[in-house]
Write an enzyme that holds these catalytic residues in place. Structure first.
Site, PDB file in Angstrom:
ATOM      1  N   GLY A   1       0.782  -1.226   0.000  1.00  0.00           N
ATOM      2  CA  GLY A   1       0.000   0.000   0.000  1.00  0.00           C
ATOM      3  C   GLY A   1       0.815   1.278   0.000  1.00  0.00           C
ATOM      4  O   GLY A   1       2.052   1.277   0.049  1.00  0.00           O
TER       5      GLY A   1
ATOM      6  N   ASP B   1       0.336 -13.843  -4.647  1.00  0.00           N
ATOM      7  CA  ASP B   1      -0.049 -12.811  -5.625  1.00  0.00           C
ATOM      8  C   ASP B   1       0.814 -11.571  -5.428  1.00  0.00           C
ATOM      9  O   ASP B   1       0.821 -10.975  -4.345  1.00  0.00           O
ATOM     10  CB  ASP B   1      -1.523 -12.432  -5.462  1.00  0.00           C
ATOM     11  CG  ASP B   1      -1.960 -11.424  -6.504  1.00  0.00           C
ATOM     12  OD1 ASP B   1      -2.431 -11.854  -7.577  1.00  0.00           O
ATOM     13  OD2 ASP B   1      -1.811 -10.205  -6.260  1.00  0.00           O
TER      14      ASP B   1
ATOM     15  N   LYS C   1       2.097  -9.128 -12.233  1.00  0.00           N
ATOM     16  CA  LYS C   1       1.309  -8.288 -13.134  1.00  0.00           C
ATOM     17  C   LYS C   1       2.203  -7.311 -13.897  1.00  0.00           C
ATOM     18  O   LYS C   1       3.224  -6.855 -13.375  1.00  0.00           O
ATOM     19  CB  LYS C   1       0.250  -7.502 -12.338  1.00  0.00           C
ATOM     20  CG  LYS C   1      -0.584  -8.390 -11.423  1.00  0.00           C
ATOM     21  CD  LYS C   1      -1.564  -7.593 -10.583  1.00  0.00           C
ATOM     22  CE  LYS C   1      -2.213  -8.483  -9.537  1.00  0.00           C
ATOM     23  NZ  LYS C   1      -1.329  -8.769  -8.391  1.00  0.00           N
TER      24      LYS C   1
ATOM     25  N   ARG D   1      -3.618 -13.891  11.659  1.00  0.00           N
ATOM     26  CA  ARG D   1      -4.593 -13.609  10.603  1.00  0.00           C
ATOM     27  C   ARG D   1      -4.286 -14.421   9.342  1.00  0.00           C
ATOM     28  O   ARG D   1      -5.203 -14.770   8.588  1.00  0.00           O
ATOM     29  CB  ARG D   1      -4.616 -12.114  10.295  1.00  0.00           C
ATOM     30  CG  ARG D   1      -5.731 -11.671   9.357  1.00  0.00           C
ATOM     31  CD  ARG D   1      -7.112 -11.910   9.918  1.00  0.00           C
ATOM     32  NE  ARG D   1      -7.363 -11.162  11.125  1.00  0.00           N
ATOM     33  CZ  ARG D   1      -7.713  -9.882  11.166  1.00  0.00           C
ATOM     34  NH1 ARG D   1      -7.841  -9.199  10.044  1.00  0.00           N
ATOM     35  NH2 ARG D   1      -7.929  -9.293  12.325  1.00  0.00           N
TER      36      ARG D   1
END
Length: 340
Positions: free
Chosen positions: A27, A58, A92, A271
């Protein structure tokens, strides 16, 4: 150490992809700068994710962490935790590499940064083409797709796909392509169901991969003026209690039951395990109907600085269009931001 078992979806070329992956986007901060200080936490969390059973990673050129991802993969292979063929690694191609010949250069650069011989999946990050100077290059994404078909033919990648394509763009691409995209990675969560797009993809055997699967429900991202479902919503809390799960687990399970793959992000080890512990229960039909009512078409990721560019995939909103952050135009890779 708690272990997780993640089922797989099959892509339209026969390749299998784990139904839940580990997302590596760190981010940008409030100044639009990459949060590079979190890279060591990512290394630790991703290493733990592989140890407990994650096999789907990813990443992207934009994320600056391909070198770290590659180092972790190499380490886990050396430790005997996994073999390369056990892993499904996605990256990507960024908006400034939309010329067909630049697609190949981008893929080869990603392979070099990660120290890999091949990639399992490469996506066109956006249908928009933007130069490093921030100029709309207006390159047709159909032409860009020729570059993706080329790297597939060369064996540099095992599957190719797109990201952030809307229904109209995807329909046009299918009408003008030799290879049907294996994946369309888009934002999908309780508030943005994208039902028409999902139905079209599934009809045409294109797997939908959901980024931002929690929307804005996570506490650190709360905004009291935001119409998104909150982590402490009474309906969600009651449903989570019913199934003995967390609100976030219910949100991920809902997507899985829709036949959607998810790539949640977290830097917290507990998590990591929690996110993948969603395959031992099923949301009943009545609760699915309740969850569907949260869909209000609220989009969490909305890069309005591109909204006047050719091939912008989302509806335009009436806001002052800001300048494209420099961090989305020019950067170096790796934790020290020193790798081309």
């Amino acid at each position: 150490m708690s272990k997780v078992t993640i089922p797989k979806f099959q892509l339209n070329n026969g390749l299998e992809i784990p139904a839940l992956g580990y997302g590596t986007w760190l981010g940008l901060n409030e100044k639009g700068e990459f949060i590079v200080e979190d890279a060591p936490k990512l290394v630790d969390a991703l290493s733990h994710a592989i140890d407990v059973g994650y096999r789907h990673i990813d990443t992207a050129h934009l994320y600056r962490v391909e070198p770290e991802v590659g180092n972790i993969v190499k380490q886990k292979i050396q430790e005997g935790v996994v073999k390369r063929e056990d892993l499904f690694i996605t990256t990507k191609v960024w908006n400034s590499d939309h010329r067909p010949e630049d697609v190949e250069k981008s893929v080869k650069a990603s392979l070099k940064r990660m120290g890999l011989d091949y990639l399992d999946l490469v996506l066109m990050h956006w249908p928009i083409s933007v130069s490093v100077e921030g100029v709309d290059e207006k390159i047709d994404y159909v032409d860009t797709w020729r570059g993706f078909e080329s790297v597939l033919k060369q064996g540099l990648v095992k599957a190719i796909g797109v990201s952030n394509f809307n229904l109209e763009q995807l329909t046009r691409l299918l009408a003008n392509s030799q290879v049907v995209p294996a994946v369309n990675q888009v934002e999908i969560n309780l508030n943005l169901g994208q039902n028409q797009l999902v139905e079209y993809c599934q009809k045409n055997k294109i797997l939908v991969v959901a980024y931002t699967p929690f929307g804005r429900m996570v506490p650190s991202r709360l905004d009291t003026t935001c119409p998104a479902v909150r982590h402490d919503d009474p309906t969600m809390l009651n449903m989570a209690k019913k199934y003995g799960k967390t609100v976030q687990q219910v949100a991920l399970r809902y997507l899985y039951q829709r036949g959607i793959c998810s790539i949640p992000k977290t830097l917290t080890k507990t998590r990591v395990v929690e996110n993948a512990s969603i395959f031992d229960f099923e949301i009943d039909a009545a609760d699915v109907a309740t969850l569907q009512k949260f869909d209000n078409n609220y989009r969490t990721v909305r890069p309005v600085f591109w909204q006047n560019f050719t091939n912008y995939p989302f509806d335009k909103v009436d806001v002052d269009v800001t300048e494209i952050p420099i961090s989305l135009r020019k950067w170096k890779n790796g934790a020290n931001l020193d790798i081309d």
